[in-house]
Structures are given as structure tokens and as C-alpha cells.
Scaffold this motif. Structure first.
Motif, PDB file in Angstrom:
ATOM      1  N   ILE A   1       7.116   9.560   1.180  1.00 16.21           N
ATOM      2  CA  ILE A   1       6.451   9.175  -0.067  1.00 16.21           C
ATOM      3  C   ILE A   1       6.217  10.390  -0.957  1.00 16.21           C
ATOM      4  O   ILE A   1       6.390  10.330  -2.172  1.00 16.21           O
ATOM      5  N   ASN A   2       5.867  11.511  -0.356  1.00 11.71           N
ATOM      6  CA  ASN A   2       5.613  12.718  -1.146  1.00 11.71           C
ATOM      7  C   ASN A   2       6.869  13.304  -1.774  1.00 11.71           C
ATOM      8  O   ASN A   2       6.768  14.164  -2.646  1.00 11.71           O
ATOM      9  N   THR A   3       8.062  12.824  -1.399  1.00 11.06           N
ATOM     10  CA  THR A   3       9.269  13.295  -2.084  1.00 11.06           C
ATOM     11  C   THR A   3       9.256  12.882  -3.551  1.00 11.06           C
ATOM     12  O   THR A   3       9.943  13.489  -4.366  1.00 11.06           O
ATOM     13  N   THR A   4       8.484  11.857  -3.889  1.00 18.54           N
ATOM     14  CA  THR A   4       8.415  11.428  -5.287  1.00 18.54           C
ATOM     15  C   THR A   4       7.707  12.458  -6.162  1.00 18.54           C
ATOM     16  O   THR A   4       7.748  12.362  -7.383  1.00 18.54           O
ATOM     17  N   LEU A   5       7.065  13.456  -5.535  1.00 15.12           N
ATOM     18  CA  LEU A   5       6.435  14.520  -6.320  1.00 15.12           C
ATOM     19  C   LEU A   5       7.488  15.389  -7.004  1.00 15.12           C
ATOM     20  O   LEU A   5       7.211  16.021  -8.016  1.00 15.12           O
ATOM     21  N   ASP A   6       8.691  15.445  -6.450  1.00 20.33           N
ATOM     22  CA  ASP A   6       9.784  16.196  -7.064  1.00 20.33           C
ATOM     23  C   ASP A   6      10.552  15.250  -7.972  1.00 20.33           C
ATOM     24  O   ASP A   6      11.611  14.739  -7.629  1.00 20.33           O
TER      25      ASP A   6
ATOM     26  N   VAL B   1       0.834  -1.209   0.000  1.00 19.27           N
ATOM     27  CA  VAL B   1       0.000   0.000   0.000  1.00 19.27           C
ATOM     28  C   VAL B   1       0.867   1.256   0.000  1.00 19.27           C
ATOM     29  O   VAL B   1       0.554   2.233  -0.678  1.00 19.27           O
ATOM     30  N   MET B   2       1.978   1.220   0.728  1.00 20.35           N
ATOM     31  CA  MET B   2       2.867   2.384   0.748  1.00 20.35           C
ATOM     32  C   MET B   2       3.489   2.641  -0.627  1.00 20.35           C
ATOM     33  O   MET B   2       3.794   3.782  -0.970  1.00 20.35           O
TER      34      MET B   2
END
Length: 188
Positions: free
Chosen positions: A153-158, A83-84
Motif C-alpha cells: 500500500i505504501n508504494t502509492t507514496l511514490d 479498508v485496505m
């Protein structure tokens, strides 16, 4: 009708990939080889196409997460890892450049996507709580663990960082999950 709408969405995604959200409906019509009038038969605006793209992305990610959680053959830790690491089929809307353009030019659609990206963590939180309860995960403050998980996980937005380091988003998510869980699992 469904076929032309899918084609419009597909080419809309390609325009987003190539130009961000600053392309015109004329650009999209040229890519499709149709008139703008044809596009407007199916969508009233660029914002409406973007909205459908967001809805599909959210639905896709929710379906993937639900399938993982419902898989009775997976252990709790495998479910948490799965899920992560759930990623959308298309990354057009998970690029910080696109998100910034969306925030500026399509604020309603940005709010919807941002709300999803910031608040749809209940499944992961539940799995973490179960892991703590069963002794698989160290008993740290769950809210703090969630903050670390979400931020990681939100670091993948960059995506520029990952592109510059030749890491795909899928690889990044898998490694982030391994790093996080390797640090919080009671028994490695």
C-alpha cells in the motif's frame, strides 16, 4: 471565519500540489488575493496550516475506514478490501516528494504523518486475523502478511511511478488489494 480558513486550506493544498512545500506565505497570500496579515489572523505559521491539513487527512481516512468496518451489509472480505483501499480525499500529503520536503523542513509535522502512515494498521490486522480464524484467509504469519500489505500500500507514496504508467492512486490501491487478496484468499 470557517469559510476563510477552508479557503486558506484549499489554496494551501493547491500551492503544495504545484510547488511542494517550498512556497512562501507571500505566494499563498497572492493566490488568495489577501495580505499575509489576513492569513496570520487565522494561522500563526505555515507549519500550523500544514498541521491542520495533516489532521484533516488523518481524520478523513479514519472516518472512511470506520464507516466500512461498521457497515453490517459488507462481508469480512469486503470490509478488508475496503479498508485496505481507503485513500485520502486529497493526495497532497501522500506524495514521496512532499513527504521528503516535510521531513526536511517540517520535521514535527512529518513525524505525525509518518507515525500515522506506519502505525494505523490495527483495523486491517484485526480483519486479517478474523479472516484467518474463519478460514477465509490462509493461515500465514499475520505479522508477515501485514508487512507485505503495508509495503504494498505504501508504494502509492511514490506517485511518479503511477503517473508515468497512467494509473490513478485509486486504481493502484484497488489493484494492489486485488493482487494481495487474490494471493491470500483461501477460495477464489
Amino acid at each position: 471565519m470557517r469559510c476563510i480558513k477552508e479557503r486558506i486550506l484549499k489554496e494551501f493544498r493547491e500551492e503544495v500540489r504545484q510547488q511542494g512545500l517550498r512556497f512562501s506565505m507571500d505566494d499563498l497570500a497572492a493566490r488568495l488575493g489577501v495580505s499575509k496579515k489576513t492569513i496570520y489572523k487565522y494561522y500563526s505559521s505555515k507549519a500550523e496550516i500544514l498541521e491542520e491539513m495533516i489532521d484533516q487527512t488523518i481524520e478523513n481516512m479514519e472516518e472512511k475506514a470506520a464507516a466500512i468496518i461498521q457497515d453490517e451489509q459488507l462481508t469480512l472480505v469486503e470490509k478488508l478490501k475496503g479498508v485496505m483501499a481507503v485513500a485520502p480525499d486529497h493526495y497532497d500529503l501522500t506524495d514521496v516528494r512532499i513527504l521528503n520536503q516535510m521531513k526536511r523542513f517540517f520535521p514535527e509535522q512529518w513525524e505525525k504523518l509518518d507515525h500515522f502512515l506506519q502505525s494505523d494498521w490495527d483495523q486491517i490486522k484485526s480483519l486479517v486475523e478474523q479472516g484467518v480464524e474463519k478460514g477465509y484467509i490462509k493461515d500465514y504469519n499475520v505479522s508477515l502478511m501485514m508487512k507485505v500489505i503495508i509495503a504494498s500500500i505504501n508504494t502509492t507514496l511514490d506517485q511518479s511511478f503511477y503517473l508515468n504508467n497512467q494509473i490513478t492512486t485509486e486504481e493502484a490501491l484497488e489493484d494492489i488489494v486485488e493482487i494481495l487478496l487474490g494471493g491470500i484468499l483461501e477460495n477464489n
